[in-house]
Design a protein around this motif. Structure first.
Motif: not given
Length: 171
Positions: A9, A12-13, A16-17, A97, A100-101, A103-104
């Motif tokens: 994960t 993957k992020h 995205i960054e 974003i 996403c953060i 979720d992380l």
């Protein structure tokens, strides 16, 4: 050490960054082509910030004994209706974003990965600032509307933005 789920994960992020940096570099070029050098500067600073975000993840994943895996990414949009459209897309992207953060961070708590949870706190705070900046500029652009003088004044304000690297940390 990152467990497999956390590593996958985070990796993957991280990509995205990197896409975020690519997106803002594209927006900088488009603003420059519109003759808005200040907006081009604003997006270039945003590009630099996103590269810092990417590198923070890159360094963290490496510090946890894992290898970074870069993935193929799609080309970002290169055409926008207006500067307002660019900032509305920017806000939408930053909200993505933020999700996403979050979720992380939820995953780090679920996996009892306290080191990653601590690492992600900086990004949570950063996203609050990112979204606020975008909303402020959207508000100003809506206020200015089609007024060329107002747009030039706002462009001059955006030209003053400078990249300030965050203090270095272990990760």
């Amino acid at each position: 050490m990152l467990n497999k789920k956390m590593y996958t994960t985070m990796n993957k992020h991280m990509n995205i960054e990197l896409y975020s940096a690519y997106l803002y570099l594209s927006m900088s070029s488009h603003a420059n082509a519109m003759g808005l050098k200040g907006a081009a500067n604003w997006f270039m600073v945003q590009y630099q910030e996103e590269m810092v975000h990417f590198m923070k993840f890159y360094n963290y994943v490496n510090s946890q004994g894992a290898a970074v895996t870069l993935s193929v990414m799609s080309a970002p949009p290169s055409q926008y209706k207006s500067l307002l459209d660019m900032f509305e897309q920017t806000l939408k992207h930053e909200q993505f974003i933020t999700n996403c953060i979050n979720d992380l961070t939820d995953l780090a708590l679920k996996e009892k990965d306290h080191a990653s949870h601590i690492f992600l706190q900086w990004f949570i705070t950063e996203q609050i600032e990112e979204e606020e900046n975008d909303r402020d500029l959207i508000g100003k652009l809506k206020l200015v509307g089609d007024n060329g003088h107002g747009l030039l004044m706002l462009d001059a304000e955006m030209a003053a933005r400078v990249f300030v690297p965050p203090p270095t940390t272990a990760a």
